[in-house]
Design a protein around this motif. Structure first.
Motif, PDB file in Angstrom:
ATOM      1  N   CYS A   1       0.843  -1.193   0.000  1.00 15.17           N
ATOM      2  CA  CYS A   1       0.000   0.000   0.000  1.00 15.17           C
ATOM      3  C   CYS A   1       0.882   1.248   0.000  1.00 15.17           C
ATOM      4  CB  CYS A   1      -0.905  -0.019   1.234  1.00 15.17           C
ATOM      5  SG  CYS A   1      -1.959   1.429   1.405  1.00 15.17           S
TER       6      CYS A   1
ATOM      7  N   THR B   1      -6.060  -7.659  -3.548  1.00 12.59           N
ATOM      8  CA  THR B   1      -7.079  -7.706  -4.597  1.00 12.59           C
ATOM      9  C   THR B   1      -6.603  -6.944  -5.831  1.00 12.59           C
ATOM     10  OG1 THR B   1      -8.196  -5.717  -3.818  1.00 12.59           O
ATOM     11  CG2 THR B   1      -8.915  -7.815  -2.867  1.00 12.59           C
ATOM     12  N   PRO B   2      -7.099  -7.311  -7.002  1.00 13.73           N
ATOM     13  CA  PRO B   2      -6.712  -6.589  -8.222  1.00 13.73           C
ATOM     14  C   PRO B   2      -7.123  -5.112  -8.195  1.00 13.73           C
ATOM     15  CG  PRO B   2      -7.807  -8.659  -8.785  1.00 13.73           C
ATOM     16  CD  PRO B   2      -7.921  -8.489  -7.316  1.00 13.73           C
ATOM     17  N   GLU B   3      -8.264  -4.808  -7.569  1.00 14.14           N
ATOM     18  CA  GLU B   3      -8.706  -3.411  -7.478  1.00 14.14           C
ATOM     19  C   GLU B   3      -7.736  -2.587  -6.640  1.00 14.14           C
ATOM     20  OE1 GLU B   3     -10.801  -5.957  -6.437  1.00 14.14           O
ATOM     21  OE2 GLU B   3     -12.032  -6.110  -8.233  1.00 14.14           O
ATOM     22  N   SER B   4      -7.297  -3.143  -5.504  1.00 15.66           N
ATOM     23  CA  SER B   4      -6.354  -2.442  -4.643  1.00 15.66           C
ATOM     24  C   SER B   4      -5.013  -2.234  -5.344  1.00 15.66           C
ATOM     25  CB  SER B   4      -6.139  -3.215  -3.340  1.00 15.66           C
ATOM     26  OG  SER B   4      -7.332  -3.298  -2.611  1.00 15.66           O
ATOM     27  N   ARG B   5      -4.569  -3.228  -6.062  1.00 11.26           N
ATOM     28  CA  ARG B   5      -3.295  -3.095  -6.794  1.00 11.26           C
ATOM     29  C   ARG B   5      -3.397  -2.031  -7.878  1.00 11.26           C
ATOM     30  NH1 ARG B   5      -2.888  -9.359  -7.040  1.00 11.26           N
ATOM     31  NH2 ARG B   5      -1.859  -9.762  -5.068  1.00 11.26           N
ATOM     32  N   ALA B   6      -4.548  -1.957  -8.542  1.00  9.08           N
ATOM     33  CA  ALA B   6      -4.724  -0.939  -9.587  1.00  9.08           C
ATOM     34  C   ALA B   6      -4.752   0.465  -8.995  1.00  9.08           C
ATOM     35  CB  ALA B   6      -6.015  -1.212 -10.356  1.00  9.08           C
ATOM     36  N   ARG B   7      -5.349   0.616  -7.791  1.00  8.66           N
ATOM     37  CA  ARG B   7      -5.399   1.932  -7.142  1.00  8.66           C
ATOM     38  C   ARG B   7      -4.060   2.308  -6.527  1.00  8.66           C
ATOM     39  NH1 ARG B   7     -10.578   0.133  -4.772  1.00  8.66           N
ATOM     40  NH2 ARG B   7      -9.311  -0.541  -3.026  1.00  8.66           N
ATOM     41  N   GLY B   8      -3.369   1.327  -5.974  1.00 11.64           N
ATOM     42  CA  GLY B   8      -2.110   1.595  -5.287  1.00 11.64           C
ATOM     43  C   GLY B   8      -2.265   1.698  -3.781  1.00 11.64           C
TER      44      GLY B   8
END
Length: 71
Positions: free
Chosen positions: A3, A12-19
């Motif tokens: 993070c 999760t893929p969503e968290s990785r995309a957001r950073g």
């Protein structure tokens, strides 16, 4: 991947995309908090019935507006 705001791993893929993760996003105001779909009823609602109203209808009490006197 970690993070951007804390040392937690992003899973999760969503968290990785957001950073950043869901917890940090909500704490920082970047992700809105979920809103309830329907608020629970606090007091039961009872229909008002009067003799002048048909039994299949519900009466709504109306407060009349009295005219004010102006000079």
């Amino acid at each position: 991947m970690k993070c951007a705001y804390c040392p937690r791993q992003l899973r999760t893929p969503e968290s990785r995309a957001r950073g950043y993760g869901l917890v940090c996003g909500r704490n920082l105001g970047l992700i809105p908090k979920p809103t309830p779909r329907q608020a629970p009823v606090t007091t039961p609602v009872k229909p008002v019935t009067t003799p002048s109203v048909h039994r299949d209808q519900t009466a709504i009490p109306i407060q009349p507006q009295l005219p004010t006197e102006t000079e």
